[in-house]
Enzyme design. Structure first.
Site, PDB file in Angstrom:
ATOM      1  N   ASP A  43       0.862  -1.188   0.000  1.00  0.00           N
ATOM      2  CA  ASP A  43       0.000   0.000   0.000  1.00  0.00           C
ATOM      3  C   ASP A  43       0.895   1.233   0.000  1.00  0.00           C
ATOM      4  O   ASP A  43       2.031   1.171   0.478  1.00  0.00           O
ATOM      5  CB  ASP A  43      -0.904   0.007   1.240  1.00  0.00           C
ATOM      6  CG  ASP A  43      -2.139   0.880   1.040  1.00  0.00           C
ATOM      7  OD1 ASP A  43      -3.233   0.319   0.866  1.00  0.00           O
ATOM      8  OD2 ASP A  43      -2.014   2.135   1.054  1.00  0.00           O
ATOM      9  N   ALA A 128     -19.634  -0.753  -9.432  1.00  0.00           N
ATOM     10  CA  ALA A 128     -20.937  -0.492 -10.057  1.00  0.00           C
ATOM     11  C   ALA A 128     -20.977   0.917 -10.650  1.00  0.00           C
ATOM     12  O   ALA A 128     -21.855   1.219 -11.464  1.00  0.00           O
ATOM     13  CB  ALA A 128     -22.037  -0.665  -9.017  1.00  0.00           C
ATOM     14  N   TYR A 158     -14.272   8.584 -11.476  1.00  0.00           N
ATOM     15  CA  TYR A 158     -14.096   7.258 -10.869  1.00  0.00           C
ATOM     16  C   TYR A 158     -14.626   6.120 -11.762  1.00  0.00           C
ATOM     17  O   TYR A 158     -13.953   5.113 -11.976  1.00  0.00           O
ATOM     18  CB  TYR A 158     -14.814   7.276  -9.520  1.00  0.00           C
ATOM     19  CG  TYR A 158     -14.745   6.002  -8.724  1.00  0.00           C
ATOM     20  CD1 TYR A 158     -13.561   5.602  -8.113  1.00  0.00           C
ATOM     21  CD2 TYR A 158     -15.868   5.188  -8.564  1.00  0.00           C
ATOM     22  CE1 TYR A 158     -13.505   4.435  -7.362  1.00  0.00           C
ATOM     23  CE2 TYR A 158     -15.829   4.026  -7.823  1.00  0.00           C
ATOM     24  CZ  TYR A 158     -14.648   3.652  -7.220  1.00  0.00           C
ATOM     25  OH  TYR A 158     -14.587   2.495  -6.483  1.00  0.00           O
ATOM     26  N   ASN A 187     -21.158  -1.222  -3.338  1.00  0.00           N
ATOM     27  CA  ASN A 187     -21.124  -0.749  -1.939  1.00  0.00           C
ATOM     28  C   ASN A 187     -20.765  -1.809  -0.896  1.00  0.00           C
ATOM     29  O   ASN A 187     -21.636  -2.512  -0.402  1.00  0.00           O
ATOM     30  CB  ASN A 187     -22.470  -0.166  -1.527  1.00  0.00           C
ATOM     31  CG  ASN A 187     -22.809   1.061  -2.328  1.00  0.00           C
ATOM     32  OD1 ASN A 187     -22.013   1.981  -2.426  1.00  0.00           O
ATOM     33  ND2 ASN A 187     -23.987   1.052  -2.929  1.00  0.00           N
ATOM     34  N   GLU A 200     -15.580   7.931   3.993  1.00  0.00           N
ATOM     35  CA  GLU A 200     -16.486   6.868   4.398  1.00  0.00           C
ATOM     36  C   GLU A 200     -17.730   6.835   3.509  1.00  0.00           C
ATOM     37  O   GLU A 200     -18.139   7.821   2.954  1.00  0.00           O
ATOM     38  CB  GLU A 200     -16.893   7.025   5.877  1.00  0.00           C
ATOM     39  CG  GLU A 200     -17.689   8.266   6.226  1.00  0.00           C
ATOM     40  CD  GLU A 200     -16.827   9.525   6.406  1.00  0.00           C
ATOM     41  OE1 GLU A 200     -15.676   9.536   5.947  1.00  0.00           O
ATOM     42  OE2 GLU A 200     -17.350  10.500   6.965  1.00  0.00           O
ATOM     43  N   ALA A 202     -21.933   5.439   2.856  1.00  0.00           N
ATOM     44  CA  ALA A 202     -23.176   5.653   3.598  1.00  0.00           C
ATOM     45  C   ALA A 202     -23.364   4.749   4.834  1.00  0.00           C
ATOM     46  O   ALA A 202     -23.697   5.274   5.907  1.00  0.00           O
ATOM     47  CB  ALA A 202     -24.365   5.522   2.648  1.00  0.00           C
ATOM     48  N   LYS A 209     -23.070   8.609  12.597  1.00  0.00           N
ATOM     49  CA  LYS A 209     -23.944   9.737  12.950  1.00  0.00           C
ATOM     50  C   LYS A 209     -24.931   9.346  14.053  1.00  0.00           C
ATOM     51  O   LYS A 209     -25.256  10.165  14.922  1.00  0.00           O
ATOM     52  CB  LYS A 209     -24.705  10.223  11.712  1.00  0.00           C
ATOM     53  CG  LYS A 209     -23.824  11.010  10.733  1.00  0.00           C
ATOM     54  CD  LYS A 209     -24.640  11.491   9.541  1.00  0.00           C
ATOM     55  CE  LYS A 209     -23.771  12.221   8.526  1.00  0.00           C
ATOM     56  NZ  LYS A 209     -24.557  12.822   7.434  1.00  0.00           N
ATOM     57  N   ARG A 297     -29.701   2.216  -7.499  1.00  0.00           N
ATOM     58  CA  ARG A 297     -28.745   1.259  -8.083  1.00  0.00           C
ATOM     59  C   ARG A 297     -28.867  -0.072  -7.354  1.00  0.00           C
ATOM     60  O   ARG A 297     -28.858  -0.110  -6.124  1.00  0.00           O
ATOM     61  CB  ARG A 297     -27.321   1.793  -7.944  1.00  0.00           C
ATOM     62  CG  ARG A 297     -26.277   0.812  -8.466  1.00  0.00           C
ATOM     63  CD  ARG A 297     -24.879   1.333  -8.269  1.00  0.00           C
ATOM     64  NE  ARG A 297     -24.587   2.450  -9.139  1.00  0.00           N
ATOM     65  CZ  ARG A 297     -23.652   3.369  -8.880  1.00  0.00           C
ATOM     66  NH1 ARG A 297     -22.958   3.302  -7.781  1.00  0.00           N
ATOM     67  NH2 ARG A 297     -23.435   4.341  -9.723  1.00  0.00           N
TER      68      ARG A 297
HETATM   69  P1  NAD Z   1      -9.770   1.815   0.621  1.00  0.00           P
HETATM   70  O1  NAD Z   1      -9.636   3.279   0.334  1.00  0.00           O
HETATM   71  O2  NAD Z   1     -10.052   1.404   2.004  1.00  0.00           O
HETATM   72  O3  NAD Z   1      -8.477   1.046   0.117  1.00  0.00           O
HETATM   73  C1  NAD Z   1      -7.755   1.384  -1.031  1.00  0.00           C
HETATM   74  C2  NAD Z   1      -6.283   1.383  -0.655  1.00  0.00           C
HETATM   75  O4  NAD Z   1      -5.516   1.663  -1.841  1.00  0.00           O
HETATM   76  C3  NAD Z   1      -5.911   2.485   0.359  1.00  0.00           C
HETATM   77  O5  NAD Z   1      -5.329   1.895   1.504  1.00  0.00           O
HETATM   78  C4  NAD Z   1      -4.939   3.371  -0.378  1.00  0.00           C
HETATM   79  O6  NAD Z   1      -3.902   3.882   0.433  1.00  0.00           O
HETATM   80  C5  NAD Z   1      -4.397   2.404  -1.426  1.00  0.00           C
HETATM   81  N1  NAD Z   1      -3.815   3.114  -2.554  1.00  0.00           N
HETATM   82  C6  NAD Z   1      -4.314   4.200  -3.205  1.00  0.00           C
HETATM   83  N2  NAD Z   1      -3.464   4.583  -4.154  1.00  0.00           N
HETATM   84  C7  NAD Z   1      -2.405   3.731  -4.112  1.00  0.00           C
HETATM   85  C8  NAD Z   1      -1.193   3.637  -4.821  1.00  0.00           C
HETATM   86  N3  NAD Z   1      -0.891   4.514  -5.771  1.00  0.00           N
HETATM   87  N4  NAD Z   1      -0.338   2.650  -4.501  1.00  0.00           N
HETATM   88  C9  NAD Z   1      -0.612   1.759  -3.515  1.00  0.00           C
HETATM   89  N5  NAD Z   1      -1.750   1.816  -2.793  1.00  0.00           N
HETATM   90  C10 NAD Z   1      -2.626   2.787  -3.084  1.00  0.00           C
HETATM   91  O7  NAD Z   1     -10.891   1.287  -0.384  1.00  0.00           O
HETATM   92  P2  NAD Z   1     -11.633  -0.120  -0.425  1.00  0.00           P
HETATM   93  O8  NAD Z   1     -13.025   0.118  -0.031  1.00  0.00           O
HETATM   94  O9  NAD Z   1     -10.837  -1.156   0.258  1.00  0.00           O
HETATM   95  O10 NAD Z   1     -11.621  -0.397  -2.001  1.00  0.00           O
HETATM   96  C11 NAD Z   1     -10.750  -1.342  -2.619  1.00  0.00           C
HETATM   97  C12 NAD Z   1     -11.047  -1.404  -4.098  1.00  0.00           C
HETATM   98  O11 NAD Z   1     -12.416  -1.766  -4.314  1.00  0.00           O
HETATM   99  C13 NAD Z   1     -10.838  -0.078  -4.840  1.00  0.00           C
HETATM  100  O12 NAD Z   1     -10.347  -0.332  -6.138  1.00  0.00           O
HETATM  101  C14 NAD Z   1     -12.244   0.469  -4.938  1.00  0.00           C
HETATM  102  O13 NAD Z   1     -12.379   1.373  -6.019  1.00  0.00           O
HETATM  103  C15 NAD Z   1     -13.033  -0.805  -5.143  1.00  0.00           C
HETATM  104  N6  NAD Z   1     -14.452  -0.636  -4.772  1.00  0.00           N
HETATM  105  C16 NAD Z   1     -14.794  -0.498  -3.453  1.00  0.00           C
HETATM  106  C17 NAD Z   1     -16.130  -0.329  -3.121  1.00  0.00           C
HETATM  107  C18 NAD Z   1     -16.571  -0.173  -1.678  1.00  0.00           C
HETATM  108  O14 NAD Z   1     -17.770  -0.053  -1.452  1.00  0.00           O
HETATM  109  N7  NAD Z   1     -15.674  -0.143  -0.704  1.00  0.00           N
HETATM  110  C19 NAD Z   1     -17.111  -0.316  -4.124  1.00  0.00           C
HETATM  111  C20 NAD Z   1     -16.727  -0.461  -5.442  1.00  0.00           C
HETATM  112  C21 NAD Z   1     -15.382  -0.647  -5.763  1.00  0.00           C
END
Ligand code: NAD
Length: 346
Positions: A43, A128, A158, A187, A200, A202, A209, A297
């Protein structure tokens, strides 16, 4: 059901990108629990800021938008999971589109490095938000099926980054025969996720909250939008199980698939569930100019049921029932002066 029996051997190297975040951290824990002995967790955040930091994994602080770092991270890896992205809830992705778009660099370099390192399987976390927004203008939305991403009109920033990174995965299979797997998450929520600070989503925001309202004695809650917008929410354990099943299913190579719950609820219903966990009923106010995303959605789970004979099935009530006490514990801990998951180190 066509899930393959393929599994990497327990001593083969698994790389998880974004391991300091919510889903990446839970995925590392999953592989540790399965008995994998060579897990590389990467990370860009300093390790002290990771949501979960497991001593069983090799933990590296590397920015994966840099090509050299991706080469380092992928060395000897058999399976590569890309969970790294700059992301957050609607408040973040509507405001920081450039940051979201720049995540394209992560997947672009990581997939190339994985391919050159000879990785056998590559997983990409899509969203999504890649779906055509024109199909999401009504709270009574028809659930989105995989073919609804095209003709494309993804969420600005995004969503387009996700769609293009999906295409990279599809073409690495078509041209270079690297097995890629793509899940469109809907989500995700649960313990060890972001619950404060602006990124964060919803479910965590509403639990917090409710906790704040109880703590302050002001029995009020502000809701973004009119509360009628609808969504489905997937509990983290289902997400992790789904990632594992999808990545080991040969019928899903280079095929984007929904990974989400199909239990559609309005934000108002989600508030009621969070209030139920806290044992309170709050006065609701609606912030109509706040970021609220699409009107509705939901995930159509026909494909995942057909192919994997499974779909995410933790009810929202059960999942929030596990998430709320965890956030409350974090909240109480912070008040008592402890550093908690979303805080920066002192
Ligand atoms: P998160 O923000 O908790 O984790 C993402 C991690 O990626 C973070 O720790 C961040 O520091 C790291 N990161 C960002 N840029 C980086 C880089 N350049 N090099 C190395 N690390 C990097 O998010 P999450 O909820 O764990 O999401 C994980 C994946 O799932 C993401 O691709 C996100 O777009 C996708 N996603 C999540 C959700 C959700 O509801 N949480 C929904 C749809 C898609």
């Amino acid at each position: 059901m066509s899930q393959t029996d393929y599994r990497a051997a327990k001593d083969e190297l698994i790389l998880v990108g974004g391991a300091g975040g919510f889903i990446g951290g839970a995925l590392v824990r999953h592989f540790v629990d399965l008995g994998y002995t060579r897990i590389r967790a990467v990370d860009k955040k300093p390790v002290e800021m990771w949501y979960q930091h497991l001593p069983e994994a090799e933990s590296l602080c590397l920015d994966l938008s840099d090509e050299e770092n991706c080469i380092k991270a992928c060395k000897d890896a058999t399976e590569v999971y890309n969970l790294a992205a700059d992301m957050g809830g609607m408040g973040f992705i509507e405001r920081f589109r450039v940051e979201c778009l720049r995540s394209i660099l992560i997947n672009t370099h990581l997939i190339e490095a994985a391919n050159k390192a000879g990785a056998r399987r590559y997983f990409y976390a899509s969203s999504a938000c890649a779906y055509n927004t024109d199909l999401q203008k009504d709270p009574e939305v028809r659930a989105l099926k995989e073919s609804d991403a095209y003709p494309a009109m993804a969420e600005r920033g995004y969503g387009w980054e996700k769609l293009l990174s999906e295409m990279f995965c599809e073409e690495y299979w078509a041209e270079r025969k690297m097995m890629t797997f793509i899940a469109r998450f809907h989500n995700v929520y649960g313990p060890w996720g972001t619950w404060d600070g602006g990124r964060e989503k919803a479910p965590a925001a509403l639990c917090r909250k409710v906790i704040e309202a109880k703590d302050s004695g002001k029995h009020e809650i502000e809701i973004w939008g009119d509360g009628a917008q609808t969504r489905s929410f997937m509990y983290i354990d289902d997400c992790i199980k789904g990632i594992d099943m999808i990545t080991h299913c040969d019928d899903l190579i280079a095929t984007p698939i929904n990974l989400g719950s199909s239990e559609l609820v309005s934000i108002n219903e989600l508030v009621s569930i969070a209030e139920g966990c806290g044992g309170v009923t709050l006065e609701r106010s609606y912030k109509l100019d706040a970021p609220r995303g699409v009107a509705g959605r939901n995930s159509d789970n026909t494909m995942i049921q057909d192919i994997l004979a499974w779909q995410p099935d933790t009810t929202l009530r059960d999942g929030i029932g596990k998430t709320y006490p965890w956030i409350e514990e974090q909240y109480v801990g912070r008040k008592a002066g402890k550093r908690v998951v979303t805080d920066v180190p002192l």
